[in-house]
Design an enzyme around this catalytic site. Sequence first.
Site, PDB file in Angstrom:
ATOM      1  N   PRO A 128      47.361  28.749  34.374  1.00 53.89           N
ATOM      2  CA  PRO A 128      47.218  29.179  35.699  1.00 53.89           C
ATOM      3  C   PRO A 128      47.906  30.663  35.646  1.00 53.89           C
ATOM      4  O   PRO A 128      47.421  31.607  36.481  1.00 53.89           O
ATOM      5  CB  PRO A 128      47.775  28.343  36.703  1.00 53.89           C
ATOM      6  CG  PRO A 128      48.030  26.989  35.961  1.00 53.89           C
ATOM      7  CD  PRO A 128      48.069  27.102  34.626  1.00 53.89           C
ATOM      8  N   GLY A 131      46.688  34.213  31.539  1.00 51.77           N
ATOM      9  CA  GLY A 131      45.273  34.233  30.817  1.00 51.77           C
ATOM     10  C   GLY A 131      45.327  35.259  29.986  1.00 51.77           C
ATOM     11  O   GLY A 131      45.552  34.991  28.632  1.00 51.77           O
ATOM     12  N   GLY A 339      12.441  41.777  42.058  1.00 52.46           N
ATOM     13  CA  GLY A 339      12.516  41.950  43.337  1.00 52.46           C
ATOM     14  C   GLY A 339      12.887  40.924  44.115  1.00 52.46           C
ATOM     15  O   GLY A 339      13.796  40.109  43.846  1.00 52.46           O
ATOM     16  N   GLY A 340      12.238  40.690  45.250  1.00 55.62           N
ATOM     17  CA  GLY A 340      12.832  39.348  46.252  1.00 55.62           C
ATOM     18  C   GLY A 340      12.688  38.042  45.463  1.00 55.62           C
ATOM     19  O   GLY A 340      13.549  37.116  45.600  1.00 55.62           O
ATOM     20  N   GLU A 363      37.383  33.814  26.461  1.00 57.36           N
ATOM     21  CA  GLU A 363      37.700  34.247  25.310  1.00 57.36           C
ATOM     22  C   GLU A 363      38.201  35.851  25.093  1.00 57.36           C
ATOM     23  O   GLU A 363      37.946  36.595  24.099  1.00 57.36           O
ATOM     24  CB  GLU A 363      36.768  34.007  23.976  1.00 57.36           C
ATOM     25  CG  GLU A 363      36.480  32.582  23.899  1.00 57.36           C
ATOM     26  CD  GLU A 363      35.787  32.122  22.736  1.00 57.36           C
ATOM     27  OE1 GLU A 363      35.975  32.713  21.722  1.00 57.36           O
ATOM     28  OE2 GLU A 363      35.182  30.879  22.824  1.00 57.36           O
ATOM     29  N   THR A 365      38.849  38.993  28.289  1.00 56.36           N
ATOM     30  CA  THR A 365      37.978  40.057  29.161  1.00 56.36           C
ATOM     31  C   THR A 365      37.537  41.124  28.351  1.00 56.36           C
ATOM     32  O   THR A 365      37.976  41.431  27.319  1.00 56.36           O
ATOM     33  CB  THR A 365      38.895  40.465  30.163  1.00 56.36           C
ATOM     34  OG1 THR A 365      39.992  40.932  29.745  1.00 56.36           O
ATOM     35  CG2 THR A 365      39.304  39.169  31.102  1.00 56.36           C
TER      36      THR A 365
HETATM   37  C1  LIG Z   1      34.122  28.990  32.804  1.00 55.38           C
HETATM   38  C2  LIG Z   1      35.398  29.397  31.992  1.00 55.38           C
HETATM   39  C3  LIG Z   1      35.801  28.773  30.712  1.00 55.38           C
HETATM   40  C4  LIG Z   1      36.705  28.746  30.064  1.00 55.38           C
HETATM   41  N1  LIG Z   1      37.044  28.136  28.929  1.00 55.38           N
HETATM   42  C5  LIG Z   1      38.271  28.205  28.276  1.00 55.38           C
HETATM   43  C6  LIG Z   1      38.587  27.366  27.455  1.00 55.38           C
HETATM   44  O1  LIG Z   1      37.919  26.404  26.830  1.00 55.38           O
HETATM   45  N2  LIG Z   1      39.849  27.390  26.674  1.00 55.38           N
HETATM   46  C7  LIG Z   1      40.946  28.289  27.144  1.00 55.38           C
HETATM   47  O2  LIG Z   1      42.003  28.459  26.758  1.00 55.38           O
HETATM   48  N3  LIG Z   1      40.469  29.172  28.139  1.00 55.38           N
HETATM   49  C8  LIG Z   1      39.358  29.121  28.890  1.00 55.38           C
HETATM   50  N4  LIG Z   1      38.880  30.155  29.736  1.00 55.38           N
HETATM   51  C9  LIG Z   1      40.006  31.032  30.399  1.00 55.38           C
HETATM   52  C10 LIG Z   1      39.466  32.496  29.798  1.00 55.38           C
HETATM   53  O3  LIG Z   1      39.936  32.713  28.699  1.00 55.38           O
HETATM   54  C11 LIG Z   1      40.457  33.425  30.832  1.00 55.38           C
HETATM   55  O4  LIG Z   1      39.861  33.491  32.033  1.00 55.38           O
HETATM   56  C12 LIG Z   1      40.416  34.894  30.575  1.00 55.38           C
HETATM   57  O5  LIG Z   1      41.055  35.028  29.125  1.00 55.38           O
HETATM   58  C13 LIG Z   1      41.162  35.756  31.421  1.00 55.38           C
HETATM   59  O6  LIG Z   1      42.291  35.120  31.923  1.00 55.38           O
HETATM   60  P1  LIG Z   1      42.694  35.158  33.417  1.00 55.38           P
HETATM   61  O7  LIG Z   1      41.349  34.407  33.933  1.00 55.38           O
HETATM   62  O8  LIG Z   1      44.057  34.598  33.621  1.00 55.38           O
HETATM   63  O9  LIG Z   1      42.367  36.729  33.948  1.00 55.38           O
HETATM   64  P2  LIG Z   1      43.761  37.911  33.880  1.00 55.38           P
HETATM   65  O10 LIG Z   1      44.445  37.741  32.804  1.00 55.38           O
HETATM   66  O11 LIG Z   1      44.671  37.458  34.979  1.00 55.38           O
HETATM   67  O12 LIG Z   1      43.074  38.975  34.201  1.00 55.38           O
HETATM   68  C14 LIG Z   1      42.475  39.410  35.430  1.00 55.38           C
HETATM   69  C15 LIG Z   1      41.974  41.083  35.295  1.00 55.38           C
HETATM   70  O13 LIG Z   1      43.093  41.823  34.919  1.00 55.38           O
HETATM   71  C16 LIG Z   1      42.543  42.500  33.603  1.00 55.38           C
HETATM   72  N5  LIG Z   1      43.625  42.629  32.677  1.00 55.38           N
HETATM   73  C17 LIG Z   1      44.640  41.607  32.244  1.00 55.38           C
HETATM   74  N6  LIG Z   1      45.513  42.170  31.394  1.00 55.38           N
HETATM   75  C18 LIG Z   1      45.180  43.507  31.178  1.00 55.38           C
HETATM   76  C19 LIG Z   1      45.685  44.467  30.573  1.00 55.38           C
HETATM   77  N7  LIG Z   1      46.738  44.734  29.719  1.00 55.38           N
HETATM   78  N8  LIG Z   1      45.030  45.760  30.466  1.00 55.38           N
HETATM   79  C20 LIG Z   1      43.840  45.925  31.125  1.00 55.38           C
HETATM   80  N9  LIG Z   1      43.465  44.813  32.266  1.00 55.38           N
HETATM   81  C21 LIG Z   1      43.868  43.733  32.104  1.00 55.38           C
HETATM   82  C22 LIG Z   1      41.500  41.586  33.028  1.00 55.38           C
HETATM   83  O14 LIG Z   1      40.758  42.262  32.032  1.00 55.38           O
HETATM   84  C23 LIG Z   1      40.958  41.049  34.119  1.00 55.38           C
HETATM   85  O15 LIG Z   1      40.000  41.895  34.813  1.00 55.38           O
HETATM   86  C24 LIG Z   1      37.808  29.825  30.571  1.00 55.38           C
HETATM   87  C25 LIG Z   1      37.629  30.658  31.721  1.00 55.38           C
HETATM   88  C26 LIG Z   1      36.288  30.518  32.292  1.00 55.38           C
HETATM   89  C27 LIG Z   1      36.060  30.905  33.710  1.00 55.38           C
END
Ligand SMILES: Cc1cc2nc3c(=O)[nH]c(=O)nc-3n(C[C@H](O)[C@H](O)[C@H](O)COP(=O)(O)OP(=O)(O)OC[C@H]3O[C@@H](n4cnc5c(N)ncnc54)[C@H](O)[C@@H]3O)c2cc1C
Length: 379
Positions: A128, A131, A339-340, A363, A365
């Site tokens: 949580p 990420g 479009g619509g 995997e 962002t």
């Molecule tokens: C549908 C779905 C399936 C998923 N499946 C898996 C899975 O099977 N196993 C697993 O482990 N995870 C899984 N994930 C998690 C996914 O890998 C994370 O959501 C992702 O790595 C981003 O982490 P976060 O959501 O905490 O975002 P954050 O890390 O909080 O990022 C928020 C924003 O800040 C930006 N940011 C963060 N740090 C930096 C930095 N240093 N420089 C610039 N920008 C930054 C990010 O790019 C993003 O725009 C899944 C997510 C979703 C939504």
Amino acid sequence: MDFTINENQKMIAQMVKDFAEKEIRPNVMHWDENEIFPIDVMKKMGELGLLGIFIPQEYGGSGFGYFEYMAALIELGKVCGGIALSVAAHNSLCTGHIYYHGSEEQKRKYLPKLATGEWIGAWGLTEPNTGSDAMRMKCVAHKDGNEWVINGTKTWITHGLSGDVAVVLVRTGELLDSNGITAFIVEKGTPGFSAVKIKNKLGVRASETAELIFDNVRIPESNVIGEVGQGFKQAMKVLDGGRISIASVSLGIAKGAYEASLKYAKEREQFGQPIANFQAIAFKLADMATEIEAAELLTLKAADLKNRGEKVTKEGAFAKYYASEVAVKCGNEAVQIMGGYGFTKEFPAEKYLRDSKLMTIGEGTSEIQKLVIARNILN
Ligand SMILES: Cc1cc2nc3c(=O)[nH]c(=O)nc-3n(C[C@H](O)[C@H](O)[C@H](O)COP(=O)(O)OP(=O)(O)OC[C@H]3O[C@@H](n4cnc5c(N)ncnc54)[C@H](O)[C@@H]3O)c2cc1C
């Protein structure tokens, strides 16, 4: 590099296309609207060899390489980004982690079940509060006799609820120590291990996502993957390969959006002629076609390196970053071209757009891909 499509790629693409048209396309909107993860369809894909595509036959897999893997994911992505994501996560993350880093005993025990779809796999890195910054993970394990005891939470885990087995990355050392994280294999039903489904996602709604909860979960020493403390390094390598799969799913979504747009633009008439005759629409299609071609070449290059056993950190990031952004752009343009009608669920464009957005997040962002690329080109 020779990217001529080989016979196996053609055969797999045709098989997956036929399967997806029959078993997936008729149900995609039902699964999407009701957030149903069709586990029976996953099992059928297991029977077809799609859940262990690059796993050698001696472990129950199909024994193909990344070109064939790409071909399968592209065809699935054209029809449903959610199902394609599930197949990518199952192959590259859980199954891939055990294949690339597990002991012979672990491979013999788990890979035949995973590669045939008897078992569905999950992989847990994200938490949580951590990420992108996975090194600060709080889920911990301490040694107690011959067992490890895990406590903490993982979130956003694909197949976290329906998965029969999960590979989870857990802190076993100091905070921020890259040698302080260990990978464990955790089987469903282990006391203290539970999961809760995450609902109301924007897209990939046919792919199950869940939170994993570990409450004094006792894991035998034999379920540690590789050496204690090496989990983070293993995870980064797993993600390098996984990014080729997300790029492939992205390509499938982009191609699906492009093909639907092309058909619509030739059929829809305004001002007495097909809208494809208007340069504004034709140029959108030209941009989509060009960018899809570029994304495919980047992904093929990364797949080629992976097939040769070479490092793909930079090339996997190139492919994932570019292909996922192209998928979003193609989904967006598909809505605009329709479009619509594109704004309704009666036409496929809106789903391509919703599903595509996950590809720039999961995997790693797009911003994190740029960090990976920058680190590689600056060092
Ligand atoms: C549908 C779905 C399936 C998923 N499946 C898996 C899975 O099977 N196993 C697993 O482990 N995870 C899984 N994930 C998690 C996914 O890998 C994370 O959501 C992702 O790595 C981003 O982490 P976060 O959501 O905490 O975002 P954050 O890390 O909080 O990022 C928020 C924003 O800040 C930006 N940011 C963060 N740090 C930096 C930095 N240093 N420089 C610039 N920008 C930054 C990010 O790019 C993003 O725009 C899944 C997510 C979703 C939504």
